[in-house]
Design an enzyme around this catalytic site. Structure first.
Site, PDB file in Angstrom:
ATOM      1  N   GLU A  63       1.146  -1.349  -0.116  1.00  0.00           N
ATOM      2  CA  GLU A  63       0.536  -0.357  -0.247  1.00  0.00           C
ATOM      3  C   GLU A  63       0.826   1.147  -0.004  1.00  0.00           C
ATOM      4  O   GLU A  63       1.987   1.444   0.591  1.00  0.00           O
ATOM      5  CB  GLU A  63      -0.841  -0.122   1.118  1.00  0.00           C
ATOM      6  CG  GLU A  63      -1.709   1.223   1.559  1.00  0.00           C
ATOM      7  CD  GLU A  63      -2.462   1.491   0.657  1.00  0.00           C
ATOM      8  OE1 GLU A  63      -4.563   1.971   1.034  1.00  0.00           O
ATOM      9  OE2 GLU A  63      -2.638   1.478  -0.325  1.00  0.00           O
ATOM     10  N   ASP A  67      -2.296  -5.130   0.869  1.00  0.00           N
ATOM     11  CA  ASP A  67      -1.551  -3.968   1.232  1.00  0.00           C
ATOM     12  C   ASP A  67      -0.582  -4.334   1.644  1.00  0.00           C
ATOM     13  O   ASP A  67       0.467  -3.629   1.478  1.00  0.00           O
ATOM     14  CB  ASP A  67      -2.784  -3.234   3.007  1.00  0.00           C
ATOM     15  CG  ASP A  67      -4.010  -3.013   1.887  1.00  0.00           C
ATOM     16  OD1 ASP A  67      -3.908  -2.244   1.317  1.00  0.00           O
ATOM     17  OD2 ASP A  67      -4.846  -3.551   2.752  1.00  0.00           O
TER      18      ASP A  67
END
Length: 252
Positions: A80, A108
């Protein structure tokens, strides 16, 4: 809301959020709630990774102070915060190196200890509802899901919370603080309710004085997660700025 975000989050997080919204053609001047949500999600991802390493024996350890003599590997790979092209490059590299199954959607984080991708969620609603939405979207048992709420609740795949209790408490405390700071400025209701958000947007367009002139306090703690991202999205002239740690919301 925009002023609040700029004063209460690290400038590097704000910049990453701006780039993400620009990449998807979104206007942060209009989508101020999304701007706040993206910054919050980024900070949680960085806090999730902070201070977690794997030592020479392959054990997961927590180190809060840099030790140049320690042969440590970061436990989490942060995906992310990168642009989509670079993020997929990182994911493909991880899959080729570890043999992990390539996810359909960008996750992420990647956990080198548990050898799995992680999807982090931060919700203003009930955690179990948001968890189910994430699970239905991802449709993969290989990606681990961990949801946090602004009320201190959390939910994770098979009740496996990955992090130790203290690390998770740090994240929950930060989320609760953000909620309290928003509420003290009359922003929380609009952050939760789309209808209230429209009302707040009209107020914001009329006046940009919210939070203006408030002194910004900077914590001296360095964020290792932000340091990890440096080679990927920062140039050398901005290293000093990068090393500034997370900003705290100014008190009223």
């Amino acid at each position: 809301m925009e002023d609040f975000v700029r004063q209460c989050f690290n400038p590097m997080i704000v910049e990453l959020a701006e780039k993400a919204m620009k990449e998807y053609g979104e206007d942060l001047k209009i989508e101020t709630n999304k701007f706040a949500a993206i910054c919050t999600h980024l900070e949680v991802c960085f806090m999730y990774s902070d201070f977690h390493f794997i030592n020479e024996q392959g054990e997961s350890i927590i180190v809060e102070l840099d030790d140049p003599n320690a042969l440590l590997k970061h436990r989490f790979e942060i995906i992310e915060g990168r642009d989509r092209t670079m993020a997929w490059t990182v994911v493909n590299s991880i899959c080729n190196t570890t043999g992990a199954e390539k996810p359909k959607f960008l996750p992420d984080l990647y956990d080198y200890k548990e050898n799995r991708f992680i999807e982090i969620g931060v919700t203003r609603r009930e955690v179990h509802i948001y968890y189910l939405e994430k699970a239905n979207k991802i449709k993969s048992e290989k990606t681990h899901i961990h949801i946090f709420s602004f009320t201190g609740e959390e939910m994770a795949t098979k009740a496996d919370y990955t992090l130790d209790e203290e690390s998770r408490a740090r994240i929950k405390t930060r989320l609760f603080t953000i909620r309290q700071e928003m509420a003290s400025r009359g922003l929380w209701d609009s952050f939760v309710s789309p209808r209230e958000a429209k009302k707040q947007l009209k107020k914001d367009l009329k006046s940009q004085e919210q939070c203006a002139g408030s002194p910004t306090k900077v914590s001296r703690r360095t964020s290792p997660a932000l340091r990890i991202l440096e080679p990927m999205w920062m140039d050398s002239n901005r290293t000093a700025t990068l090393r500034a740690s997370f900003l705290k919301c100014p008190k009223k």
